[in-house]
Motif scaffolding. Structure first.
Motif, mmCIF file in Angstrom:
data_model
loop_
_atom_site.group_PDB
_atom_site.id
_atom_site.type_symbol
_atom_site.label_atom_id
_atom_site.label_comp_id
_atom_site.label_asym_id
_atom_site.label_seq_id
_atom_site.Cartn_x
_atom_site.Cartn_y
_atom_site.Cartn_z
ATOM 1 N N GLY A 64 0.785 -1.219 0.000
ATOM 2 C CA GLY A 64 0.000 0.000 0.000
ATOM 3 C C GLY A 64 0.821 1.274 0.000
ATOM 4 N N LEU A 65 0.161 2.359 0.366
ATOM 5 C CA LEU A 65 0.777 3.682 0.291
ATOM 6 C C LEU A 65 1.725 3.963 1.439
ATOM 7 C CD1 LEU A 65 -2.275 5.784 -0.900
ATOM 8 C CD2 LEU A 65 -0.401 4.866 -2.255
ATOM 9 N N GLU A 66 1.709 3.109 2.468
ATOM 10 C CA GLU A 66 2.644 3.335 3.573
ATOM 11 C C GLU A 66 4.079 3.213 3.084
ATOM 12 O OE1 GLU A 66 3.065 2.429 8.277
ATOM 13 O OE2 GLU A 66 1.718 1.183 7.090
ATOM 14 N N HIS A 67 4.350 2.190 2.296
ATOM 15 C CA HIS A 67 5.700 1.995 1.767
ATOM 16 C C HIS A 67 6.077 3.097 0.785
ATOM 17 C CE1 HIS A 67 9.283 0.105 0.204
ATOM 18 N NE2 HIS A 67 8.770 0.138 -1.009
ATOM 19 N N GLU A 68 5.164 3.466 -0.095
ATOM 20 C CA GLU A 68 5.467 4.442 -1.140
ATOM 21 C C GLU A 68 5.510 5.882 -0.637
ATOM 22 O OE1 GLU A 68 6.207 4.082 -4.430
ATOM 23 O OE2 GLU A 68 6.251 1.919 -4.170
ATOM 24 N N LEU A 69 4.540 6.266 0.214
ATOM 25 C CA LEU A 69 4.381 7.673 0.567
ATOM 26 C C LEU A 69 4.375 7.962 2.067
ATOM 27 C CD1 LEU A 69 1.556 8.481 -1.978
ATOM 28 C CD2 LEU A 69 3.965 9.064 -2.194
ATOM 29 N N GLY A 70 4.473 6.919 2.893
ATOM 30 C CA GLY A 70 4.433 7.132 4.332
ATOM 31 C C GLY A 70 3.032 7.334 4.874
ATOM 32 N N ILE A 71 2.001 7.032 4.078
ATOM 33 C CA ILE A 71 0.609 7.146 4.530
ATOM 34 C C ILE A 71 0.253 5.822 5.206
ATOM 35 C CG2 ILE A 71 -1.798 7.423 3.841
ATOM 36 C CD1 ILE A 71 -0.758 9.027 1.414
ATOM 37 N N PRO A 72 -0.040 5.823 6.506
ATOM 38 C CA PRO A 72 -0.323 4.564 7.204
ATOM 39 C C PRO A 72 -1.497 3.815 6.583
ATOM 40 C CG PRO A 72 -0.134 6.388 8.754
ATOM 41 C CD PRO A 72 -0.147 6.981 7.375
ATOM 42 N N ASN A 73 -1.398 2.482 6.574
ATOM 43 C CA ASN A 73 -2.484 1.654 6.033
ATOM 44 C C ASN A 73 -3.801 1.920 6.753
ATOM 45 O OD1 ASN A 73 -0.959 0.489 4.059
ATOM 46 N ND2 ASN A 73 -0.553 -1.388 5.181
ATOM 47 N N SER A 74 -3.748 2.358 8.007
ATOM 48 C CA SER A 74 -4.988 2.663 8.725
ATOM 49 C C SER A 74 -5.721 3.844 8.098
ATOM 50 C CB SER A 74 -4.689 2.957 10.198
ATOM 51 O OG SER A 74 -3.835 4.089 10.308
ATOM 52 N N GLN A 75 -4.997 4.743 7.422
ATOM 53 C CA GLN A 75 -5.617 5.894 6.770
ATOM 54 C C GLN A 75 -5.999 5.619 5.324
ATOM 55 O OE1 GLN A 75 -3.155 9.358 7.172
ATOM 56 N NE2 GLN A 75 -3.217 9.312 9.397
ATOM 57 N N ALA A 76 -5.337 4.669 4.695
ATOM 58 C CA ALA A 76 -5.628 4.323 3.294
ATOM 59 C C ALA A 76 -5.479 2.814 3.120
ATOM 60 C CB ALA A 76 -4.698 5.072 2.361
ATOM 61 N N PRO A 77 -6.391 2.032 3.744
ATOM 62 C CA PRO A 77 -6.263 0.576 3.637
ATOM 63 C C PRO A 77 -6.445 0.098 2.197
ATOM 64 C CG PRO A 77 -8.159 1.189 5.015
ATOM 65 C CD PRO A 77 -7.527 2.443 4.528
ATOM 66 N N PRO A 78 -5.566 -0.798 1.739
ATOM 67 C CA PRO A 78 -5.679 -1.298 0.366
ATOM 68 C C PRO A 78 -7.056 -1.861 0.034
ATOM 69 C CG PRO A 78 -3.586 -1.952 1.309
ATOM 70 C CD PRO A 78 -4.386 -1.324 2.421
ATOM 71 N N ASP A 79 -7.763 -2.416 1.013
ATOM 72 C CA ASP A 79 -9.103 -2.956 0.756
ATOM 73 C C ASP A 79 -10.119 -1.868 0.428
ATOM 74 O OD1 ASP A 79 -8.193 -5.516 1.129
ATOM 75 O OD2 ASP A 79 -8.900 -5.665 3.202
ATOM 76 N N ASN A 80 -9.810 -0.621 0.757
ATOM 77 C CA ASN A 80 -10.724 0.492 0.463
ATOM 78 C C ASN A 80 -10.471 1.129 -0.894
ATOM 79 O OD1 ASN A 80 -11.927 0.107 2.887
ATOM 80 N ND2 ASN A 80 -11.178 1.982 3.833
ATOM 81 N N PHE A 81 -9.455 0.654 -1.600
ATOM 82 C CA PHE A 81 -9.194 1.186 -2.937
ATOM 83 C C PHE A 81 -10.312 0.739 -3.868
ATOM 84 C CE2 PHE A 81 -5.425 2.266 -1.031
ATOM 85 C CZ PHE A 81 -4.459 2.759 -1.881
ATOM 86 N N GLN A 82 -10.671 1.593 -4.785
ATOM 87 C CA GLN A 82 -11.742 1.285 -5.718
ATOM 88 C C GLN A 82 -11.187 1.300 -7.139
ATOM 89 O OE1 GLN A 82 -15.243 3.620 -5.176
ATOM 90 N NE2 GLN A 82 -16.069 3.067 -7.155
ATOM 91 N N TYR A 83 -11.367 0.193 -7.824
ATOM 92 C CA TYR A 83 -10.941 0.105 -9.226
ATOM 93 C C TYR A 83 -11.852 0.988 -10.062
ATOM 94 C CZ TYR A 83 -10.280 -1.714 -13.905
ATOM 95 O OH TYR A 83 -10.035 -1.826 -15.246
ATOM 96 N N LEU A 84 -11.258 1.807 -10.923
ATOM 97 C CA LEU A 84 -12.069 2.716 -11.722
ATOM 98 C C LEU A 84 -12.045 2.419 -13.210
ATOM 99 C CD1 LEU A 84 -11.315 6.035 -9.848
ATOM 100 C CD2 LEU A 84 -13.427 4.723 -9.813
ATOM 101 N N THR A 85 -10.907 2.155 -13.776
ATOM 102 C CA THR A 85 -10.874 1.900 -15.208
ATOM 103 C C THR A 85 -9.542 1.296 -15.627
ATOM 104 O OG1 THR A 85 -11.410 2.853 -17.375
ATOM 105 C CG2 THR A 85 -9.930 4.126 -15.980
ATOM 106 N N ARG A 86 -9.459 1.001 -16.886
ATOM 107 C CA ARG A 86 -8.243 0.476 -17.501
ATOM 108 C C ARG A 86 -7.988 1.317 -18.744
ATOM 109 N NH1 ARG A 86 -8.607 -5.677 -19.349
ATOM 110 N NH2 ARG A 86 -6.449 -6.044 -18.922
ATOM 111 N N ILE A 87 -6.740 1.682 -18.951
ATOM 112 C CA ILE A 87 -6.407 2.450 -20.147
ATOM 113 C C ILE A 87 -5.225 1.796 -20.853
ATOM 114 C CG2 ILE A 87 -7.268 4.648 -19.280
ATOM 115 C CD1 ILE A 87 -4.355 5.471 -18.813
ATOM 116 N N HIS A 88 -5.140 2.049 -22.133
ATOM 117 C CA HIS A 88 -4.041 1.562 -22.958
ATOM 118 C C HIS A 88 -3.526 2.767 -23.725
ATOM 119 C CE1 HIS A 88 -2.658 -0.686 -26.741
ATOM 120 N NE2 HIS A 88 -1.772 -0.920 -25.806
#
Length: 127
Positions: A64-88
């Motif tokens: 999740g974003l904790e590793h990339e940006l230091g945002i704790p998983n408690s604030q941005a849990p990966p399970d709360n991410f919402q898939y929106l689209t796919r682009i090419h």
């Protein structure tokens, strides 16, 4: 572009983190050391999914974003991410100040996504 022109594509993903109250998108400037698209402005987080090698999937505490940006998983849990689209898309690393995928997404999707997410948040909170 040589590999792209041969039809050799790669998968990537982009995360967009929105702050619900002031209505702002967290953006980043890519690192100067990047091989492609260095020092460019883009969405919150971009990366590539792990390959099908078991040893590459074992990355303790790097989810999740904790590793990339230091945002704790408690604030941005990966399970709360919402898939929106796919682009090419195909784009060279040509030195424009904004990454090509972010330009494409901002032009074609971003405002619609934000409205959908705000509506969903309002429905969940009863506002």
């Amino acid at each position: 572009m040589t590999n792209i022109n041969k039809g050799l594509l790669h998968r990537a993903f982009s995360a967009f983190v929105f702050h619900p109250h002031p209505g702002k998108l967290l953006m980043q400037q890519t690192a100067s050391e990047k091989i492609t698209f260095p020092d460019m402005w883009t969405n919150t987080c971009c990366s590539h999914p792990l390959d099908d090698f078991g040893e590459e999937k074992i990355e303790t505490d790097q989810l999740g974003l904790e590793h990339e940006l230091g945002i704790p998983n408690s604030q941005a849990p990966p399970d709360n991410f919402q898939y929106l689209t796919r682009i090419h898309y195909i784009a060279p690393s040509d030195g424009n100040p904004i990454t090509p995928w972010f330009k494409l997404i901002a032009r074609d999707y971003l405002f619609e996504w934000w409205n959908i997410l705000l509506s969903k948040k309002k429905a969940e909170t009863g506002l």
